[in-house]
Design an enzyme around this catalytic site. Structure first.
Site, PDB file in Angstrom:
ATOM      1  N   ARG B   8      60.489   9.706  12.276  1.00 49.30           N
ATOM      2  CA  ARG B   8      60.279   8.419  13.118  1.00 49.30           C
ATOM      3  C   ARG B   8      61.726   7.484  12.950  1.00 49.30           C
ATOM      4  O   ARG B   8      62.016   7.090  13.871  1.00 49.30           O
ATOM      5  CB  ARG B   8      59.314   7.411  12.444  1.00 49.30           C
ATOM      6  CG  ARG B   8      59.538   7.137  11.118  1.00 49.30           C
ATOM      7  CD  ARG B   8      58.263   6.449  10.689  1.00 49.30           C
ATOM      8  NE  ARG B   8      58.281   5.922   9.139  1.00 49.30           N
ATOM      9  CZ  ARG B   8      58.002   4.813   8.674  1.00 49.30           C
ATOM     10  NH1 ARG B   8      57.707   3.850   9.477  1.00 49.30           N
ATOM     11  NH2 ARG B   8      58.144   4.710   7.321  1.00 49.30           N
ATOM     12  N   SER B  35      57.162   0.263  12.982  1.00 47.46           N
ATOM     13  CA  SER B  35      56.744   1.631  12.320  1.00 47.46           C
ATOM     14  C   SER B  35      57.052   2.601  12.943  1.00 47.46           C
ATOM     15  O   SER B  35      57.496   3.582  12.474  1.00 47.46           O
ATOM     16  CB  SER B  35      55.194   1.267  12.061  1.00 47.46           C
ATOM     17  OG  SER B  35      54.768   0.361  11.245  1.00 47.46           O
ATOM     18  N   GLU B  56      45.714   1.262  23.316  1.00 51.70           N
ATOM     19  CA  GLU B  56      46.363   2.490  23.339  1.00 51.70           C
ATOM     20  C   GLU B  56      46.143   3.230  24.814  1.00 51.70           C
ATOM     21  O   GLU B  56      46.807   3.713  25.478  1.00 51.70           O
ATOM     22  CB  GLU B  56      46.198   3.323  22.328  1.00 51.70           C
ATOM     23  CG  GLU B  56      46.694   2.956  21.200  1.00 51.70           C
ATOM     24  CD  GLU B  56      45.884   1.890  20.435  1.00 51.70           C
ATOM     25  OE1 GLU B  56      44.835   1.460  20.691  1.00 51.70           O
ATOM     26  OE2 GLU B  56      46.283   1.086  19.341  1.00 51.70           O
ATOM     27  N   PHE B  81      46.006   7.261  17.036  1.00 50.26           N
ATOM     28  CA  PHE B  81      45.604   6.443  18.091  1.00 50.26           C
ATOM     29  C   PHE B  81      46.334   6.912  19.586  1.00 50.26           C
ATOM     30  O   PHE B  81      45.480   6.773  20.488  1.00 50.26           O
ATOM     31  CB  PHE B  81      45.877   5.054  17.916  1.00 50.26           C
ATOM     32  CG  PHE B  81      45.687   4.556  16.488  1.00 50.26           C
ATOM     33  CD1 PHE B  81      44.497   4.827  16.291  1.00 50.26           C
ATOM     34  CD2 PHE B  81      46.597   4.007  15.839  1.00 50.26           C
ATOM     35  CE1 PHE B  81      44.106   4.323  14.911  1.00 50.26           C
ATOM     36  CE2 PHE B  81      46.514   3.614  14.404  1.00 50.26           C
ATOM     37  CZ  PHE B  81      45.090   3.687  13.793  1.00 50.26           C
ATOM     38  N   ARG B 165      55.996   9.844   9.105  1.00 42.01           N
ATOM     39  CA  ARG B 165      56.246   8.591   8.322  1.00 42.01           C
ATOM     40  C   ARG B 165      57.680   8.844   7.307  1.00 42.01           C
ATOM     41  O   ARG B 165      58.262   8.198   6.889  1.00 42.01           O
ATOM     42  CB  ARG B 165      55.102   8.121   7.693  1.00 42.01           C
ATOM     43  CG  ARG B 165      55.395   6.466   6.903  1.00 42.01           C
ATOM     44  CD  ARG B 165      54.149   6.043   6.245  1.00 42.01           C
ATOM     45  NE  ARG B 165      54.519   5.169   5.252  1.00 42.01           N
ATOM     46  CZ  ARG B 165      54.444   4.952   4.311  1.00 42.01           C
ATOM     47  NH1 ARG B 165      53.421   5.707   3.592  1.00 42.01           N
ATOM     48  NH2 ARG B 165      54.566   4.057   3.337  1.00 42.01           N
TER      49      ARG B 165
END
Lengths: 271, 313
Positions: B8, B35, B56, B81, B165
């Site tokens: 990311r 994030s 979303e 999501f 992540r």
């Protein structure tokens, strides 16, 4: 003005005749909500929107998204009348290999700006178009047509919030308020009222009209164009099945095609 | 080992470069820009960044609308999501009309860590690869992430990019050549083929080292493109080694393991062992603890390799 109104009324009548004829040929589809939207569609396609059927991909055109995609026949009728494809092709509606899918498919038919049918999604795509066109500094406008049952979808309110938040004054939506959905009256199935208050609360400019009065439709669209800093929602009270006596206000005509003798009767009424 | 970088992070950095190179690149996020790392793009190109709030479904359909007017939208949120909540928007607003939207989903897999099973997407590869016309990229490190993103801009049509992540070792050099749909052989071997994707590629390389110490020569194949799958490379690996292990930070149902099983069953059946999450949800814990817990480690791959070699005729 009166001449213009008369010509748009005639166009709406022609659109209604196409709707009845093509649904009769197809043997399935959605007449009620197509007929209720015919006057608004007539004004959009034959007065308000900047379009060039010879160049369907012209970047400077206005955009229309039929968020209530099941009313595809009203869109197809307008596109054929406008010259995007031969009127004769309307007879292929819903048949294998046709460019006229049961719900609009932008990849198949020129003039269709977005593939719709899954309720709630088309409205959001109209917001994306409005954001993108504004980003490029264009003066194109984006129009969307929503069903009253459709606003039961949560996504409609996500989109409503976003359009208000982004102050999309290049976006105008019609809400075809015929108060009937598949299972019955909208206020019985899942009450959506009060609609004007809801849209105002989401930071929209709201206009309430009779959705079959051409003059009121024209005036509302002019007011929407003049409105700055807010998107405009035109809540149009309509009659489901408008123009065909035996279909008017009959929930059973949401998703049933007329039989040959019914087509004949309807066409006689729409002559 | 070099410094670990989360895919990311690499996404956030490459996105700013893509924004500089192409004025049509726009970014949408759902209140997670810090994030998902799209906030650097937001700061650099605020006009081309749209925070859609925690919505979303609307985000995906709005991205579709932006694509119809010539934009190249990158739609970002957590994988859970993006592909879960907004699946039908991805299907009907984006894939059905073949629109040019890039879904860059972060926090995929169990390495989300402490947030727990509700946030650990282990089904997203399965869901995305079932969609007609969708390209599915699962980069293994920072270098591959940047390459996937550059390729995504070139591809006309929907692309799903699965990002993580937690930090992962950089396995590719700066001279890395990336071709969408072409798997990369990172190590030659003839006893077993370790076919891995995403963060499991570095684990597969470690496993190959470990296997070599006991005389087992493992071929390591990095499948950065799950769809279209490099069927040729999979079949070639099966022919050369006669046994295959797949490794992914995803359910064994529907992901790389399934895609490879389908390919082998149709073209060249050999014994197969799948390393992945075995039909269960994730839970809270540190990323490394969770990888250990679910057997998503080099040791897990070594064990699977030994098991599958024993099944060879």
């Amino acid at each position: 003005m009166n001449e213009k109104i008369q010509s748009l009324q005639e166009r709406a009548k022609a659109i209604r005749r196409h709707i009845v004829t093509m649904l009769g040929e197809a043997g399935s589809g959605h007449p009620g909500g197509s007929l209720s939207a015919a006057d608004m569609i007539s004004v959009l396609y034959f007065d308000t929107m900047k379009l060039d059927p010879e160049k369907p991909d012209w970047a400077g055109r206005d955009r229309f998204v039929l968020s209530k995609g099941h009313a595809a026949p009203v869109l197809y009728a307008a596109l054929a009348e406008k010259g995007y494809f031969p009127v004769e092709e309307l007879k292929t509606l819903r048949k294998l290999g046709s460019r006229l899918q049961g719900h609009p498919d932008m990849k198949k038919l020129p003039g269709v700006e977005m593939s719709t049918g899954s309720l709630g999604q088309g409205f959001s795509t109209a917001i994306g178009m409005a954001l993108g066109l504004r980003l490029d500094g264009g003066n194109q406008r984006v129009y969307a047509l929503l069903g009253d049952g459709e606003v039961q979808e949560g996504q409609i309110w996500e989109a409503a919030m976003a359009a208000g938040h982004f102050k999309l004054d290049n976006l105008t939506a019609f809400l075809d308020y015929n108060n009937l959905q598949i299972d019955g009256p909208v206020d019985v199935v899942m009450n959506v009222a009060p609609l004007p208050e809801k849209w105002r609360a989401f930071n929209w400019h709201v206009i309430e009209i009779d959705g079959h009065d051409i003059k009121q439709i024209l005036q509302a669209l002019a007011e929407a164009q003049a409105t700055k800093g807010k998107p405009t929602m035109i809540i149009a009270k309509t009659v489901k099945g408008k123009g065909v006596s035996f279909m008017e206000n009959q929930v059973g005509w949401h998703g049933n095609a007329p039989k040959p003798e019914q087509v004949e009767q309807a066409l006689a009424e729409l002559a | 080992m070099t410094k670990k970088i989360a895919t990311r992070e690499a996404y956030g950095q490459e996105l700013v470069r893509l924004g500089a190179d192409n004025k049509n690149v726009v970014v949408l996020d759902a209140d997670l820009s810090k994030s998902t790392k799209t906030h650097d793009f937001m700061k650099t190109y605020p006009d081309r960044f749209f925070n859609m709030g925690i919505a979303e479904g609307n985000l995906m359909s709005t991205a579709a609308g932006l694509a119809t007017v010539g934009k190249i939208p990158f739609a970002s949120t957590f994988a859970m999501f993006a592909t879960g909540r907004a699946f039908e928007q991805i299907r009907n607003s984006i894939c059905y009309p073949k629109l040019n939207v890039k879904i860059a989903a972060t926090h995929a897999g169990v390495t989300v860590g402490e947030d727990g099973g509700s946030h650990q997407s282990i089904e997203d590869i399965a869901i995305m690869r079932a969609l007609p016309g969708m390209t599915v990229f699962v980069p293994a490190d920072a270098v591959e992430t940047a390459a996937c993103l550059r390729a995504a801009v070139e591809i006309q049509g929907p692309v799903y990019i699965r990002l993580g992540r937690s930090g992962v070792p950089t396995i590719h050099g700066e001279d890395f050549k990336f071709t969408p749909g072409e798997a990369v052989t990172l190590r030659q071997g003839s006893d077993v083929a370790l076919v891995a994707t995403g963060i499991m590629v570095s684990a597969a390389l470690e496993a190959a080292e470990a296997l070599a110490t006991v005389g087992i020569q493992a071929k390591v194949v990095d499948v950065h493109t799950i769809k279209p799958l490099d069927i040729f490379a999979i079949v070639e690996a099966a022919r050369e080694c006669g046994a295959v292990v797949t490794a992914e930070e995803h359910s064994i149902i529907g992901g790389l393991g399934s895609a490879v099983a389908e390919t082998l069953a149709e073209h060249h059946a050999v014994p197969l062992q799948r390393v992945g999450v075995r039909d269960t949800f994730g839970e809270s814990g540190k990323p490394a603890e969770l990888l250990e817990h679910f057997g998503l480690t080099s040791a897990g791959i070594v064990e699977a390799a030994k098991k599958v070699i024993a099944k060879k005729k």
